[in-house]
Design a protein around this motif. Structure first.
Motif, PDB file in Angstrom:
ATOM      1  N   ALA A  96      72.741  86.844  44.649  1.00  0.00           N
ATOM      2  CA  ALA A  96      73.001  87.796  43.651  1.00  0.00           C
ATOM      3  C   ALA A  96      71.624  87.898  42.106  1.00  0.00           C
ATOM      4  CB  ALA A  96      74.287  87.839  43.268  1.00  0.00           C
ATOM      5  N   THR A  97      71.507  89.201  41.911  1.00  0.00           N
ATOM      6  CA  THR A  97      70.467  88.828  40.562  1.00  0.00           C
ATOM      7  C   THR A  97      72.186  88.515  39.467  1.00  0.00           C
ATOM      8  OG1 THR A  97      71.529  91.775  40.590  1.00  0.00           O
ATOM      9  CG2 THR A  97      68.964  90.339  41.787  1.00  0.00           C
ATOM     10  N   ASP A  98      70.860  89.259  38.415  1.00  0.00           N
ATOM     11  CA  ASP A  98      71.810  89.485  37.079  1.00  0.00           C
ATOM     12  C   ASP A  98      73.328  90.106  37.166  1.00  0.00           C
ATOM     13  OD1 ASP A  98      70.748  86.710  36.245  1.00  0.00           O
ATOM     14  OD2 ASP A  98      69.046  87.298  35.021  1.00  0.00           O
ATOM     15  N   LYS A  99      72.370  90.842  37.370  1.00  0.00           N
ATOM     16  CA  LYS A  99      73.130  92.499  37.387  1.00  0.00           C
ATOM     17  C   LYS A  99      74.331  92.091  38.390  1.00  0.00           C
ATOM     18  CE  LYS A  99      72.706  97.656  38.183  1.00  0.00           C
ATOM     19  NZ  LYS A  99      71.706  98.381  38.232  1.00  0.00           N
ATOM     20  N   GLY A 100      74.076  91.866  39.461  1.00  0.00           N
ATOM     21  CA  GLY A 100      75.104  91.935  40.638  1.00  0.00           C
ATOM     22  C   GLY A 100      75.884  90.582  40.166  1.00  0.00           C
ATOM     23  N   HIS A 101      75.734  89.384  39.644  1.00  0.00           N
ATOM     24  CA  HIS A 101      76.706  88.643  38.758  1.00  0.00           C
ATOM     25  C   HIS A 101      77.349  88.983  37.572  1.00  0.00           C
ATOM     26  CE1 HIS A 101      75.557  84.824  41.093  1.00  0.00           C
ATOM     27  NE2 HIS A 101      74.469  85.019  40.688  1.00  0.00           N
ATOM     28  N   LYS A 102      77.445  89.948  36.797  1.00  0.00           N
ATOM     29  CA  LYS A 102      78.308  90.850  36.283  1.00  0.00           C
ATOM     30  C   LYS A 102      78.236  91.400  36.406  1.00  0.00           C
ATOM     31  CE  LYS A 102      74.699  89.967  32.260  1.00  0.00           C
ATOM     32  NZ  LYS A 102      73.683  90.834  31.547  1.00  0.00           N
ATOM     33  N   THR A 103      79.026  91.937  38.222  1.00  0.00           N
ATOM     34  CA  THR A 103      79.514  93.195  37.974  1.00  0.00           C
ATOM     35  C   THR A 103      80.794  92.296  38.947  1.00  0.00           C
ATOM     36  OG1 THR A 103      78.925  92.602  40.707  1.00  0.00           O
ATOM     37  CG2 THR A 103      77.668  94.203  39.448  1.00  0.00           C
ATOM     38  N   ARG A 104      80.695  90.838  38.887  1.00  0.00           N
ATOM     39  CA  ARG A 104      81.930  90.439  39.113  1.00  0.00           C
ATOM     40  C   ARG A 104      82.825  90.206  38.136  1.00  0.00           C
ATOM     41  NH1 ARG A 104      83.476  85.917  42.180  1.00  0.00           N
ATOM     42  NH2 ARG A 104      85.837  85.731  42.486  1.00  0.00           N
ATOM     43  N   VAL A 105      83.384  90.728  37.563  1.00  0.00           N
ATOM     44  CA  VAL A 105      84.357  91.097  36.801  1.00  0.00           C
ATOM     45  C   VAL A 105      84.982  92.572  36.777  1.00  0.00           C
ATOM     46  CG1 VAL A 105      85.222  91.274  34.187  1.00  0.00           C
ATOM     47  CG2 VAL A 105      83.632  89.163  34.421  1.00  0.00           C
ATOM     48  N   LEU A 106      83.857  93.208  36.478  1.00  0.00           N
ATOM     49  CA  LEU A 106      84.921  94.553  37.047  1.00  0.00           C
ATOM     50  C   LEU A 106      86.038  94.822  38.815  1.00  0.00           C
ATOM     51  CD1 LEU A 106      81.484  96.543  36.286  1.00  0.00           C
ATOM     52  CD2 LEU A 106      83.610  96.112  35.516  1.00  0.00           C
ATOM     53  N   ILE A 107      84.328  93.527  39.135  1.00  0.00           N
ATOM     54  CA  ILE A 107      85.570  94.196  40.646  1.00  0.00           C
ATOM     55  C   ILE A 107      86.722  93.148  40.724  1.00  0.00           C
ATOM     56  CG2 ILE A 107      85.134  92.605  43.067  1.00  0.00           C
ATOM     57  CD1 ILE A 107      81.649  93.341  43.500  1.00  0.00           C
ATOM     58  N   ASP A 108      86.371  91.925  40.296  1.00  0.00           N
ATOM     59  CA  ASP A 108      87.996  91.023  39.981  1.00  0.00           C
ATOM     60  C   ASP A 108      89.103  91.930  39.330  1.00  0.00           C
ATOM     61  OD1 ASP A 108      87.308  88.714  41.121  1.00  0.00           O
ATOM     62  OD2 ASP A 108      86.917  88.085  39.502  1.00  0.00           O
ATOM     63  N   SER A 109      88.500  93.157  38.912  1.00  0.00           N
ATOM     64  CA  SER A 109      89.851  94.247  38.099  1.00  0.00           C
ATOM     65  C   SER A 109      89.732  94.931  38.796  1.00  0.00           C
ATOM     66  CB  SER A 109      89.116  94.209  37.111  1.00  0.00           C
ATOM     67  OG  SER A 109      89.740  95.411  36.212  1.00  0.00           O
ATOM     68  N   ALA A 110      88.846  95.525  39.649  1.00  0.00           N
ATOM     69  CA  ALA A 110      89.724  96.577  40.661  1.00  0.00           C
ATOM     70  C   ALA A 110      89.912  96.192  41.867  1.00  0.00           C
ATOM     71  CB  ALA A 110      88.098  97.035  41.089  1.00  0.00           C
ATOM     72  N   LEU A 111      89.959  94.631  42.458  1.00  0.00           N
ATOM     73  CA  LEU A 111      91.155  93.571  43.195  1.00  0.00           C
ATOM     74  C   LEU A 111      92.273  93.538  42.736  1.00  0.00           C
ATOM     75  CD1 LEU A 111      88.442  91.205  45.229  1.00  0.00           C
ATOM     76  CD2 LEU A 111      89.539  93.441  45.863  1.00  0.00           C
ATOM     77  N   ASN A 112      92.202  92.853  41.336  1.00  0.00           N
ATOM     78  CA  ASN A 112      93.837  93.028  40.733  1.00  0.00           C
ATOM     79  C   ASN A 112      94.405  93.893  41.032  1.00  0.00           C
ATOM     80  OD1 ASN A 112      95.694  91.179  39.516  1.00  0.00           O
ATOM     81  ND2 ASN A 112      94.494  92.660  37.501  1.00  0.00           N
ATOM     82  N   ASN A 113      93.720  95.308  40.473  1.00  0.00           N
ATOM     83  CA  ASN A 113      94.573  96.564  40.412  1.00  0.00           C
ATOM     84  C   ASN A 113      95.198  97.146  41.818  1.00  0.00           C
ATOM     85  OD1 ASN A 113      94.146  96.626  37.231  1.00  0.00           O
ATOM     86  ND2 ASN A 113      92.261  98.136  37.788  1.00  0.00           N
ATOM     87  N   LEU A 114      94.333  97.031  42.522  1.00  0.00           N
ATOM     88  CA  LEU A 114      94.844  97.377  44.154  1.00  0.00           C
ATOM     89  C   LEU A 114      95.553  96.609  44.227  1.00  0.00           C
ATOM     90  CD1 LEU A 114      93.929  98.775  46.839  1.00  0.00           C
ATOM     91  CD2 LEU A 114      92.842  96.649  47.312  1.00  0.00           C
ATOM     92  N   HIS A 115      95.674  94.876  44.551  1.00  0.00           N
ATOM     93  CA  HIS A 115      96.771  94.361  44.889  1.00  0.00           C
ATOM     94  C   HIS A 115      98.456  94.631  43.858  1.00  0.00           C
ATOM     95  CE1 HIS A 115      98.630  90.748  45.925  1.00  0.00           C
ATOM     96  NE2 HIS A 115      99.624  90.760  44.503  1.00  0.00           N
TER      97      HIS A 115
END
Length: 144
Positions: A96-115
């Motif tokens: 992952a690039t630095d930009k890729g690492h920064k997407t982690r928070v957004l992905i976790d949020s989306a997964l949490n919302n989906l759950h």
């Protein structure tokens, strides 16, 4: 509808699994839309962030996708500046690039919302058990 067709439909793993996938995919698409990544790409990003340097072959197995499909996924993620490929002999390692690492928070949020969304419909206990059962069935089908 005849009784036989209803019974066949309810007892057919293929039909019921695909029906469920369509419903859960619609929920996932809605939750991931705001981050600009399809759910499959987002999950792949989680693997890349959590397991830096994994080979494309390893990630293909973890995602249960053909290597050629993953190549197309990575082409798009590289184009968006989220991952980079590093050739290591015959193997290609993904980071992952630095930009890729920064997407982690957004992905976790989306997964949490989906759950939350599917747990609200199914109930927390049933959703947890269903997820574990489907994972176990997938492993059996893959010979694991």
């Amino acid at each position: 509808m005849s009784k036989l067709s209803k019974i066949s439909r309810e007892c057919c793993l293929y039909f019921t699994a695909n029906s469920f996938v369509r419903i859960i995919s619609e929920m996932a698409d809605e939750e991931f839309r705001f981050i600009g990544l399809a759910p499959s790409y987002a999950y792949l990003m989680l693997l890349v962030v959590d397991q830096p340097g994994s080979s494309q072959n390893e990630l293909s197995k973890k995602m249960n996708l053909k290597s050629s499909t993953l190549t197309r996924f990575f082409d798009k993620l590289v184009q968006r500046g989220l991952v980079e490929r590093i050739q290591n002999g015959r193997e290609i390692n993904i980071y992952a690039t630095d930009k890729g690492h920064k997407t982690r928070v957004l992905i976790d949020s989306a997964l949490n919302n989906l759950h939350k969304k599917y747990s609200l419909v199914l109930g927390e206990n049933f959703a947890t058990k269903l997820t574990a059962d489907i994972n176990k069935a997938t492993n059996f089908m893959n010979g694991e």
